[in-house]
Design a protein around this motif. Structure first.
Motif, PDB file in Angstrom:
ATOM      1  N   GLN B  89       0.975  -1.171  -0.107  1.00  0.00           N
ATOM      2  CA  GLN B  89       0.058  -0.023   0.159  1.00  0.00           C
ATOM      3  C   GLN B  89       0.781   0.802   0.228  1.00  0.00           C
ATOM      4  N   HIS B  90       1.831   1.307   1.165  1.00  0.00           N
ATOM      5  CA  HIS B  90       2.478   2.250   0.251  1.00  0.00           C
ATOM      6  C   HIS B  90       4.182   2.599   0.572  1.00  0.00           C
ATOM      7  N   ALA B  91       4.250   1.433  -0.117  1.00  0.00           N
ATOM      8  CA  ALA B  91       5.749   1.663  -0.525  1.00  0.00           C
ATOM      9  C   ALA B  91       5.621   0.510  -2.043  1.00  0.00           C
ATOM     10  N   PRO B  92       4.902   0.792  -2.717  1.00  0.00           N
ATOM     11  CA  PRO B  92       4.804  -0.601  -3.339  1.00  0.00           C
ATOM     12  C   PRO B  92       5.618  -0.945  -4.966  1.00  0.00           C
ATOM     13  N   LEU B  93       6.624   0.130  -4.381  1.00  0.00           N
ATOM     14  CA  LEU B  93       7.702   0.420  -5.811  1.00  0.00           C
ATOM     15  C   LEU B  93       8.802  -0.392  -4.746  1.00  0.00           C
ATOM     16  N   LEU B  94       8.626  -0.765  -3.466  1.00  0.00           N
ATOM     17  CA  LEU B  94       9.788  -1.745  -2.544  1.00  0.00           C
ATOM     18  C   LEU B  94       9.318  -3.162  -2.814  1.00  0.00           C
ATOM     19  N   SER B  95       8.011  -3.251  -2.766  1.00  0.00           N
ATOM     20  CA  SER B  95       7.381  -4.613  -3.172  1.00  0.00           C
ATOM     21  C   SER B  95       7.850  -5.211  -4.416  1.00  0.00           C
ATOM     22  N   VAL B 181       4.664   4.235  -9.651  1.00  0.00           N
ATOM     23  CA  VAL B 181       5.984   3.769  -9.714  1.00  0.00           C
ATOM     24  C   VAL B 181       6.391   2.388  -9.946  1.00  0.00           C
ATOM     25  N   ARG B 182       7.935   2.021 -10.394  1.00  0.00           N
ATOM     26  CA  ARG B 182       8.396   1.211 -11.365  1.00  0.00           C
ATOM     27  C   ARG B 182       9.519   0.786 -11.146  1.00  0.00           C
ATOM     28  N   TYR B 183      10.138  -0.012 -11.174  1.00  0.00           N
ATOM     29  CA  TYR B 183      11.562  -1.201 -11.154  1.00  0.00           C
ATOM     30  C   TYR B 183      11.692  -1.448 -12.680  1.00  0.00           C
ATOM     31  N   GLU B 184      12.238  -0.929 -13.284  1.00  0.00           N
ATOM     32  CA  GLU B 184      13.125  -1.503 -14.259  1.00  0.00           C
ATOM     33  C   GLU B 184      14.419  -1.910 -14.563  1.00  0.00           C
ATOM     34  N   LYS B 185      14.040  -3.341 -14.213  1.00  0.00           N
ATOM     35  CA  LYS B 185      15.265  -4.075 -14.073  1.00  0.00           C
ATOM     36  C   LYS B 185      15.735  -5.052 -15.268  1.00  0.00           C
ATOM     37  N   PHE B 186      17.369  -4.662 -15.949  1.00  0.00           N
ATOM     38  CA  PHE B 186      18.286  -5.640 -17.045  1.00  0.00           C
ATOM     39  C   PHE B 186      19.041  -6.241 -16.648  1.00  0.00           C
ATOM     40  N   ALA B 199      14.812   2.379 -10.454  1.00  0.00           N
ATOM     41  CA  ALA B 199      13.491   2.490  -9.496  1.00  0.00           C
ATOM     42  C   ALA B 199      13.120   3.666  -9.597  1.00  0.00           C
ATOM     43  N   ALA B 200      12.891   4.295  -9.903  1.00  0.00           N
ATOM     44  CA  ALA B 200      11.287   5.387  -9.881  1.00  0.00           C
ATOM     45  C   ALA B 200      10.151   5.659  -9.638  1.00  0.00           C
ATOM     46  N   HIS B 280       6.122   4.573 -17.225  1.00  0.00           N
ATOM     47  CA  HIS B 280       5.090   3.935 -17.126  1.00  0.00           C
ATOM     48  C   HIS B 280       5.155   4.825 -15.648  1.00  0.00           C
ATOM     49  N   ALA B 281       5.675   4.296 -14.721  1.00  0.00           N
ATOM     50  CA  ALA B 281       4.981   5.357 -13.461  1.00  0.00           C
ATOM     51  C   ALA B 281       4.280   6.167 -13.510  1.00  0.00           C
ATOM     52  N   ALA B 282       4.164   6.849 -14.627  1.00  0.00           N
ATOM     53  CA  ALA B 282       3.333   8.089 -15.430  1.00  0.00           C
ATOM     54  C   ALA B 282       2.502   8.184 -15.572  1.00  0.00           C
TER      55      ALA B 282
END
Lengths: 188, 286
Positions: B89-95, B181-186, B199-200, B280-282
């Protein structure tokens, strides 16, 4: 140090060095050699066992850390150790029926990881199976039959029966296959 | 390989753990989930005299709320972070980022605090902690202190924790308002480390970016917060503007060259992935 753990239904109490890895304790201390050691760098997953309900790479856990734990290895999965395949866990059966292995070295870890995956996600998509097993490497199969086996085991565990298409379903002699069966799309 | 010999202690409270660490001296190491340390020991790349195992300290585990802040115990396992409803809920970027760490079996043992204290710049979570303005709570013989993430990561595998301190918890301010939010990992293959990760977290107002927070993984010896790009993104209202603002993301950085990628390729990836993550986050993906 004194450690006590229940492994495949039997409680063991032993003296171990702090540096003893769980995987070495299982194999060398307790004789549970069904769990192999693959890469020694936490990559391959061959040594995966279940500790207190979670899949874990036993090469990356110290035996002292597992003190007080309940551990299931591939040898305890079926609840019977007499080699009788009729008592196998559905995941074990599916790996056999769908030929989800060739050399078999990764198979104990692959099966333990699959059991954990299906416990958390009883109806995985093919993509979820592939991602769910990303910590387990197989250098023989190309994963195709492993994925088939996992999807079949999932179906069986849901009570919907195993999926068709196992190598045992194929005709014994390919030359006996009629053209009609081929055009009907029978699996090769 | 069999690890070198060491002594082992397993305290059951944080106070005992701090005392044990002090007693064991400066060549002691803290054992959290062990998913980095135990392989390092097996390869005989480290020779600690004592391991202080934190896995039997219940007060270091779990997620709670403190008004506008999420408090995550340092010994909370990755798999628990991923599934925690407060984090979702509060830090979905971390999830989202934690779900990409290694593989399920490693996530069953590895811990959030352990990953941060290990401070591998290729690790996914340091960039997230930096982007979310996390604060790290350290407990030592002199008491407790709080370290902002921007002051925590000093260099490759080096943090501002002193050898007698234990990372106890991570405090993450909750995101308020319309954040995406979005985490893009390559990476090249499943379970591999990020060649570059981004991480954005982006807050939009009326279709334009009002605030952007970005953390970069593996673009230097520490995680990086590209402040100039964050500022340049404000006001961007379409993908082209986002791409333009992200073009400077690698300026002034010295990413590593290794078997995974050369530095110039990493700079290219950072530009592409930052634009992708922010767009993506926006909600400007198309």
């Amino acid at each position: 140090m004194r450690v006590r753990m229940k492994v495949d239904g039997v409680t063991y109490e032993d003296e171990v060095q702090p540096r003893t890895l769980l995987t070495h304790h299982l194999r060398d201390g307790l004789g549970r050699v069904g769990t192999p050691i693959g890469c020694d760098t936490s990559s391959c997953g061959a040594c995966t066992v279940d500790i207190d309900g979670e899949s874990v790479k036993s090469c990356s856990v110290l035996a002292v850390q597992a003190d007080g734990s309940t551990i299931t290895t591939i040898q305890g999965l079926s609840g019977a150790e007499n080699g009788d395949s009729s008592t196998w866990h559905p995941v074990q059966k599916a790996f056999q029926e769908h030929h989800g292995l060739q050399c078999g070295y990764c198979t104990p870890g692959m099966i333990m990881a699959t059991v954990d995956l299906l416990k958390r996600n009883p109806s995985p998509s093919e993509d979820e199976v592939r991602h769910g097993l990303e910590g387990n490497l197989c250098r023989c199969t190309g994963y195709q039959n492993i994925v088939k086996a996992v999807l079949s085991a999932a179906s069986e565990l849901r009570g919907e029966g195993p999926l068709p298409g196992s190598f045992q379903d194929a005709p014994e002699n390919d030359t006996a296959q009629t053209p009609a069966a081929e055009t009907a799309g029978a699996p090769a | 390989m069999i690890p070198p010999e060491f002594d082992y202690v397993a305290p059951t409270t944080l106070a005992e753990a701090v005392a044990a660490l002090g007693e064991a001296g400066e060549d002691a190491k803290i054992l959290a989930g062990g998913q980095s340390l135990i392989p390092v020991l097996r390869l005989r790349l480290a020779f600690p005299t004592t391991l202080v195992d934190l896995s039997r300290v219940p007060e270091l585990r779990g997620v709670s709320e403190d008004a506008d802040t999420l408090v995550i115990g340092a010994m909370t396992k990755h798999s628990d972070v991923v599934e925690d409803p407060l984090v979702q809920q509060h830090a979905p970027l971390l999830s989202e980022a934690t779900a990409t760490v290694a593989d399920p079996a490693v996530r069953h043992r590895g811990t959030f605090g352990g990953a941060l204290a290990h401070a591998d710049p290729a690790g996914d979570l340091a960039a997230v902690a930096l982007a979310l303005d996390a604060e790290l709570v350290a407990e030592g013989p002199g008491g407790r202190r709080t370290i902002p993430a921007r002051d925590f990561f000093l260099d490759y595998l080096e943090t501002s924790l002193s050898p007698d301190e234990i990372l106890a918890a991570v405090r993450i301010p909750k995101l308020r308002g319309s954040w995406g939010v979005r985490y893009e990992k390559f990476n090249r293959v499943a379970q591999a480390w990020a060649i570059v990760g981004v991480a954005a977290a982006v807050r939009t107002e009326g279709g334009a970016i009002a605030e952007a927070r970005i953390g970069l993984t593996n673009m230097g010896s520490t995680p990086v917060r590209p402040a100039a790009v964050e500022a340049a993104l404000v006001g961007a209202s379409d993908r082209a503007a986002v791409v333009a603002a992200c073009a400077a993301v690698a300026e002034g950085l010295t990413p590593p060259s290794d078997l995974g990628a050369q530095a110039d390729y990493r700079a290219h990836l950072a530009r592409v992935l930052t634009a992708r993550a922010v767009a993506h986050a926006a909600g400007m993906s198309s």
